[in-house]
Scaffold this active site. Sequence first.
Site, PDB file in Angstrom:
ATOM      1  N   ASP A   1      26.982  -3.024  37.860  1.00 52.62           N
ATOM      2  CA  ASP A   1      25.546  -3.026  38.130  1.00 52.62           C
ATOM      3  C   ASP A   1      24.826  -2.971  36.795  1.00 52.62           C
ATOM      4  O   ASP A   1      24.847  -1.948  36.101  1.00 52.62           O
ATOM      5  CB  ASP A   1      25.173  -1.824  38.996  1.00 52.62           C
ATOM      6  CG  ASP A   1      23.696  -1.815  39.367  1.00 52.62           C
ATOM      7  OD1 ASP A   1      22.943  -2.665  38.848  1.00 52.62           O
ATOM      8  OD2 ASP A   1      23.291  -0.947  40.161  1.00 52.62           O
TER       9      ASP A   1
ATOM     10  N   TYR B   1       0.808  -2.306  33.722  1.00 49.20           N
ATOM     11  CA  TYR B   1       1.993  -3.103  34.050  1.00 49.20           C
ATOM     12  C   TYR B   1       1.606  -4.411  34.723  1.00 49.20           C
ATOM     13  O   TYR B   1       0.727  -4.464  35.582  1.00 49.20           O
ATOM     14  CB  TYR B   1       2.910  -2.297  34.975  1.00 49.20           C
ATOM     15  CG  TYR B   1       4.126  -3.052  35.454  1.00 49.20           C
ATOM     16  CD1 TYR B   1       5.238  -3.179  34.634  1.00 49.20           C
ATOM     17  CD2 TYR B   1       4.153  -3.645  36.712  1.00 49.20           C
ATOM     18  CE1 TYR B   1       6.362  -3.872  35.069  1.00 49.20           C
ATOM     19  CE2 TYR B   1       5.268  -4.330  37.157  1.00 49.20           C
ATOM     20  CZ  TYR B   1       6.365  -4.447  36.330  1.00 49.20           C
ATOM     21  OH  TYR B   1       7.474  -5.142  36.763  1.00 49.20           O
TER      22      TYR B   1
END
Length: 223
Positions: free
Chosen positions: A83, A196
């Site tokens: 991962d 963001y």
Amino acid sequence: ALVRKGAHVVIAARSMARGSALAEELKRLEVAKGGGDHTDAAPSPSSSAPSPDSTSPHASASPVTTNDATLAAAGDATVMLCDLASQDSVRAFAQSFRRKALPLHGVLCCAGVILQPYELTAEKREVHFAVNHLGHFLLVNELMSELVATASASGIQGRVVNVTSNMHHFTYRIRRGKTGPSRGIDFTQLDDPRGYDVTNSYAQSKLANILHAWQLNERFRHR
């Protein structure tokens, strides 16, 4: 394509079920084709996000073919757990791979988190930068000794392929009222939710892929 050419592809997948299904599909394609030519093996990280990064591979290189008798005529595909959102998982994958003592001719970095809402990994890193760049950077760094050793033993140049995108032009310019670097990476606010933007965040991770490939080339082109 690599399996069809006779490569042994190691799929680094965050889902063993999906990775195994892909490996079986690739093996069926190889059986139907009836084998292939010899080529370099290339561990190929599969998607570490629900959607794979399908953008154009600007920082890339073609696999090198060889008639090395040590390579099997027919291709193969196996899966190992990895991962890229977890640095511990990447290190565990690399350790497991090294234990297999397989030749390593290339690493294909193609996982991608694309235009996702703000999210942090378990290690508190913004997910685009963590998966698209940091995970791949660590993976290559952990496997570099295997790449170099295989190249030295075989006489065949190793390859690192980073999949990137023209989106690298659209990094942050102004964030939270402050002008940032032109076409650069906002290192001071990598993990900050304030200001963001999904496009800008993805774009700077793609720019990092290009800079990573460029720096690898600078460091290894004369070896």
